[in-house]
Design a protein around this motif. Sequence first.
Motif, PDB file in Angstrom:
ATOM      1  N   GLY A  62      40.238  40.747  49.136  1.00 58.61           N
ATOM      2  CA  GLY A  62      40.926  40.600  50.423  1.00 58.61           C
ATOM      3  C   GLY A  62      40.833  39.258  50.826  1.00 58.61           C
ATOM      4  N   PHE A  63      40.155  38.026  50.272  1.00 57.24           N
ATOM      5  CA  PHE A  63      40.377  37.207  50.757  1.00 57.24           C
ATOM      6  C   PHE A  63      39.956  36.296  50.737  1.00 57.24           C
ATOM      7  CE2 PHE A  63      36.221  38.525  50.606  1.00 57.24           C
ATOM      8  CZ  PHE A  63      35.229  37.550  49.848  1.00 57.24           C
ATOM      9  N   GLU A  64      40.246  34.748  50.712  1.00 56.98           N
ATOM     10  CA  GLU A  64      39.554  33.361  50.331  1.00 56.98           C
ATOM     11  C   GLU A  64      38.413  32.745  50.946  1.00 56.98           C
ATOM     12  OE1 GLU A  64      43.821  31.447  49.365  1.00 56.98           O
ATOM     13  OE2 GLU A  64      43.726  31.834  51.749  1.00 56.98           O
ATOM     14  N   THR A  65      38.342  31.996  49.547  1.00 58.73           N
ATOM     15  CA  THR A  65      36.798  31.401  49.597  1.00 58.73           C
ATOM     16  C   THR A  65      36.914  29.624  49.818  1.00 58.73           C
ATOM     17  OG1 THR A  65      35.830  31.203  47.833  1.00 58.73           O
ATOM     18  CG2 THR A  65      35.486  33.078  48.937  1.00 58.73           C
ATOM     19  N   LEU A  66      36.456  28.791  50.271  1.00 55.77           N
ATOM     20  CA  LEU A  66      36.128  27.648  50.009  1.00 55.77           C
ATOM     21  C   LEU A  66      35.081  27.199  50.085  1.00 55.77           C
ATOM     22  CD1 LEU A  66      37.480  24.731  50.019  1.00 55.77           C
ATOM     23  CD2 LEU A  66      37.812  24.598  52.567  1.00 55.77           C
ATOM     24  N   THR A  67      34.136  26.501  48.615  1.00 54.62           N
ATOM     25  CA  THR A  67      33.491  26.029  48.809  1.00 54.62           C
ATOM     26  C   THR A  67      33.060  24.614  49.154  1.00 54.62           C
ATOM     27  OG1 THR A  67      33.098  27.943  47.696  1.00 54.62           O
ATOM     28  CG2 THR A  67      31.061  26.389  47.197  1.00 54.62           C
ATOM     29  N   PHE A  68      32.367  23.856  49.811  1.00 55.18           N
ATOM     30  CA  PHE A  68      32.228  22.287  50.003  1.00 55.18           C
ATOM     31  C   PHE A  68      30.683  21.828  48.843  1.00 55.18           C
ATOM     32  CE2 PHE A  68      34.463  23.729  53.358  1.00 55.18           C
ATOM     33  CZ  PHE A  68      35.380  23.188  53.031  1.00 55.18           C
ATOM     34  N   ILE A  69      30.928  21.353  48.119  1.00 61.36           N
ATOM     35  CA  ILE A  69      29.417  20.554  46.933  1.00 61.36           C
ATOM     36  C   ILE A  69      29.243  19.242  47.905  1.00 61.36           C
ATOM     37  CG2 ILE A  69      28.666  20.334  45.031  1.00 61.36           C
ATOM     38  CD1 ILE A  69      31.575  23.319  45.134  1.00 61.36           C
ATOM     39  N   LEU A  70      28.416  19.410  48.589  1.00 59.87           N
ATOM     40  CA  LEU A  70      28.397  18.186  49.292  1.00 59.87           C
ATOM     41  C   LEU A  70      26.495  17.154  48.520  1.00 59.87           C
ATOM     42  CD1 LEU A  70      29.297  19.769  51.655  1.00 59.87           C
ATOM     43  CD2 LEU A  70      27.756  18.459  52.860  1.00 59.87           C
ATOM     44  N   ALA A  88      28.924  17.055  42.869  1.00 59.45           N
ATOM     45  CA  ALA A  88      28.927  16.593  44.596  1.00 59.45           C
ATOM     46  C   ALA A  88      30.232  16.039  45.384  1.00 59.45           C
ATOM     47  CB  ALA A  88      28.066  16.061  44.667  1.00 59.45           C
ATOM     48  N   GLY A  89      30.375  16.238  46.543  1.00 55.50           N
ATOM     49  CA  GLY A  89      32.001  15.685  46.753  1.00 55.50           C
ATOM     50  C   GLY A  89      33.388  16.414  46.728  1.00 55.50           C
ATOM     51  N   GLY A  90      33.018  17.395  45.615  1.00 54.08           N
ATOM     52  CA  GLY A  90      33.833  18.409  45.066  1.00 54.08           C
ATOM     53  C   GLY A  90      34.354  19.347  45.920  1.00 54.08           C
ATOM     54  N   VAL A  91      35.431  20.564  45.656  1.00 56.41           N
ATOM     55  CA  VAL A  91      35.383  21.421  46.650  1.00 56.41           C
ATOM     56  C   VAL A  91      36.517  22.826  45.722  1.00 56.41           C
ATOM     57  CG1 VAL A  91      35.969  20.267  48.930  1.00 56.41           C
ATOM     58  CG2 VAL A  91      37.829  21.457  47.545  1.00 56.41           C
ATOM     59  N   GLN A  92      35.415  23.899  46.004  1.00 52.53           N
ATOM     60  CA  GLN A  92      36.394  25.059  45.489  1.00 52.53           C
ATOM     61  C   GLN A  92      37.346  25.882  46.241  1.00 52.53           C
ATOM     62  OE1 GLN A  92      33.075  26.622  43.556  1.00 52.53           O
ATOM     63  NE2 GLN A  92      32.779  25.960  41.982  1.00 52.53           N
ATOM     64  N   TRP A  93      38.292  25.941  45.981  1.00 54.29           N
ATOM     65  CA  TRP A  93      39.490  26.960  46.952  1.00 54.29           C
ATOM     66  C   TRP A  93      39.375  28.436  45.900  1.00 54.29           C
ATOM     67  CZ3 TRP A  93      41.891  26.059  51.779  1.00 54.29           C
ATOM     68  CH2 TRP A  93      42.726  26.808  52.355  1.00 54.29           C
ATOM     69  N   MET A  94      39.301  29.357  46.510  1.00 52.55           N
ATOM     70  CA  MET A  94      39.607  30.919  45.965  1.00 52.55           C
ATOM     71  C   MET A  94      39.923  31.965  46.042  1.00 52.55           C
ATOM     72  SD  MET A  94      36.738  33.415  42.989  1.00 52.55           S
ATOM     73  CE  MET A  94      36.047  34.459  44.596  1.00 52.55           C
ATOM     74  N   THR A  95      41.224  32.559  45.747  1.00 43.96           N
ATOM     75  CA  THR A  95      41.679  33.531  46.663  1.00 43.96           C
ATOM     76  C   THR A  95      40.781  34.946  45.940  1.00 43.96           C
ATOM     77  OG1 THR A  95      43.637  32.197  47.527  1.00 43.96           O
ATOM     78  CG2 THR A  95      44.239  34.452  46.947  1.00 43.96           C
ATOM     79  N   ALA A  96      40.854  35.769  46.246  1.00 48.51           N
ATOM     80  CA  ALA A  96      40.607  37.196  45.749  1.00 48.51           C
ATOM     81  C   ALA A  96      41.616  38.207  45.385  1.00 48.51           C
ATOM     82  CB  ALA A  96      39.132  37.301  46.419  1.00 48.51           C
ATOM     83  N   GLY A  97      42.582  37.850  46.691  1.00 49.65           N
ATOM     84  CA  GLY A  97      43.594  38.362  46.717  1.00 49.65           C
ATOM     85  C   GLY A  97      43.357  39.775  46.048  1.00 49.65           C
ATOM     86  N   ARG A  98      44.120  39.735  45.222  1.00 48.09           N
ATOM     87  CA  ARG A  98      43.875  41.407  45.187  1.00 48.09           C
ATOM     88  C   ARG A  98      42.339  42.664  44.269  1.00 48.09           C
ATOM     89  NH1 ARG A  98      48.347  42.075  40.595  1.00 48.09           N
ATOM     90  NH2 ARG A  98      47.518  41.301  38.661  1.00 48.09           N
ATOM     91  N   GLY A  99      41.515  40.829  43.736  1.00 52.56           N
ATOM     92  CA  GLY A  99      40.470  41.152  43.201  1.00 52.56           C
ATOM     93  C   GLY A  99      40.408  41.073  41.686  1.00 52.56           C
ATOM     94  N   LEU A 100      39.006  40.518  41.804  1.00 51.71           N
ATOM     95  CA  LEU A 100      38.024  39.941  41.121  1.00 51.71           C
ATOM     96  C   LEU A 100      36.596  39.521  40.557  1.00 51.71           C
ATOM     97  CD1 LEU A 100      37.321  37.369  42.616  1.00 51.71           C
ATOM     98  CD2 LEU A 100      39.071  36.495  41.862  1.00 51.71           C
ATOM     99  N   ILE A 101      35.956  39.033  39.779  1.00 51.10           N
ATOM    100  CA  ILE A 101      34.594  39.484  39.570  1.00 51.10           C
ATOM    101  C   ILE A 101      34.003  37.409  39.596  1.00 51.10           C
ATOM    102  CG2 ILE A 101      32.726  40.114  38.543  1.00 51.10           C
ATOM    103  CD1 ILE A 101      33.666  42.480  37.529  1.00 51.10           C
ATOM    104  N   HIS A 102      33.159  36.825  40.211  1.00 51.76           N
ATOM    105  CA  HIS A 102      32.885  35.646  39.748  1.00 51.76           C
ATOM    106  C   HIS A 102      31.654  35.541  40.113  1.00 51.76           C
ATOM    107  CE1 HIS A 102      32.756  33.705  43.953  1.00 51.76           C
ATOM    108  NE2 HIS A 102      32.739  35.138  44.216  1.00 51.76           N
TER     109      HIS A 102
END
Length: 284
Positions: A62-70, A88-102
């Motif tokens: 039901g939501f999205e995550t944006l992770t900043f690796i400093l 370091a310096g990168g990012v991850q953007w994950m759209t969970a949407g209807r569902g996943l396991i991570h």
Amino acid sequence: MRKIKNTYKAAYAPMDDLVTYRAIPTREVEYIDPFLFLNHHGPQVYKANNRGLPFGPHPHRGFETLTFILEGDIMHQDTSGGKDIIEAGGVQWMTAGRGLIHAEFSSDKFKKEGGPLEILQLWFNLPAKYKMTQPKYVGLQKDQIPVVSEEAGKVKVHVISGNWRGTEGPIPSLSDIHMASAELEAGGSFTTSVAEERNIFFYVVRGAVKVNGETVEKLNLVEFENEGEEIKVEAQENSYILFGHALPFNEPVVSHGPFVMNTEQEIQKAFRDYQQGKMGSWEG
């Protein structure tokens, strides 16, 4: 100028041996629609032969995550097929949407060698029409994120989604969320405008800045009124901020642990679907 409604100090909320500050939600602020949650992990230094990050397999919907690796790194894996190590310096953007396991671990290299770690994870809501969208993962290393330099390099804006001064972010947002991070040297400044109807996300990770004349120190979240458009940021010392904006969804938000939906019934269904394996099965 855009009026400041309030500033909120992030709450200290350690997770095992991981230093963590939660900027949102806290007792003072629940969320800034559609920005739901921000955990600020670190800064800290891990010794050699450490256990790394503690985020084993868990579901989301039901939501999205944006992770900043400093500082440090993240080894990501999910049941939609995403698998990556972002440094370091990168990012991850994950759209969970209807569902996943991570799961989010530290790399074997980081666990063996140790080193500095600082990571931030921001959650965006998804509007009802996208709650059950197909899950998706995008990981970007530092050199894949466009940087807009201003004031002879005193200000460096890392553009992630939306645009900044005409530079497009590499990650398209389903909900027109504009998101960037900015490094400012002491004395550096920038001015930008955000339409009144859009909500702003503004968090000071490091340093101290003046925002429309008001000093905001590290580990503080700024909430703005929806009046005025101009935002002026002046660094009082070397600083790092997260800055974004989006139209509010103005929809009910019902959250329970790893799920964010619009009704309690949808939350219950999310738990059932997870238990029935509809979000995938974990193969670590």
